[in-house]
Design an enzyme around this catalytic site. Sequence first.
Site: not given
Length: 332
Positions: A40-43, A45
């Site tokens: 879920f986390c863009q970082f 990701h």
Amino acid sequence: MAAVPNGIHNPGTADGWHGVIPSAEFPAERDRYHLYIGLFCQFAHRANFVRHLKGLADFIDISIVKPYPKSDEGWRFPSSDEEYSGATVDHLFGEDYLHKIYFRADPEYKGRYSVPVLWDQKAGTIESAELLRWLPTAFNELLPATLASVDLYPSHLRAKIDSITSWMQDDINFGVYKAGFSPTQEVYEKNVVPVFGALNKIEQIIAQNGGPFVLGKEITELDIRLYATLIRFDVGYAQYFKCNLGTIRHDYPVLNNWLKGMYWDVEASRASTNFKHIKENYTKSTNPNAITHMGPFPDIEEGVERHWSRLVVGGVKHPAVLEYEQTLPNLP
């Protein structure tokens, strides 16, 4: 547990870890490092994207926390790999919560328990959370030439990468959070404007460079930074972070085409993206009724336009957005 090397982390504080691979303390070795992420986390990701793009899945194993619920104890691992699709148990230690991994490295740690976390199985500690800059080259000496040659921070583009990063990180990558977690109406209206001013600017930059990537024909770390945010934009940020002055698919033809190209043409994009985790992180962590939206449909559109000159440059025309857009620097 091995002692934490001096200069890497200050034990008993909220200071993070700052190790770099390869180095004398942390050499590049197969199966030495283990990556903890949330899909879920863009970082997180970003790190997982690089892991797939550079062929590091055979070098770095992975454990994935559930996207919800997040309690006072932080992110939790499922009790089995079947409990929640796409999440995994803690493959290293069998822990139930991510924070216990931090305490294995420093029992007195006082900071946040965030993802990504890169665990060093030999040193018994955590590597740096600032993975995007060094992970793409960390294992080059062990990779075949085709993968080692993928350079996300090439010397001839560094001035442009640094120039765009200076405002894209603050206005887009972090900007969506500043808008979404604004404590008042006044602060929200101030914070949401730069998000769209910066999107307007990126729309123009990609059009000028002719795609398929931000700076033209070469994929760089800018594409990974931008992808990890924009793949979440229409399905999450526009709704739950109130970033709805426009959407990528409706208001930004060039960015939408770039996003489709990243998803359908770059295998690492699809391999590292999970829309269920993205949506349910927002809805089931913040919505008291835990109702998850069905749309937009589809999550990502198909049909990449290969002739970039046919695209009409778009953007949000709100007066405050246009005014902010003018404050952003042109490329060097």
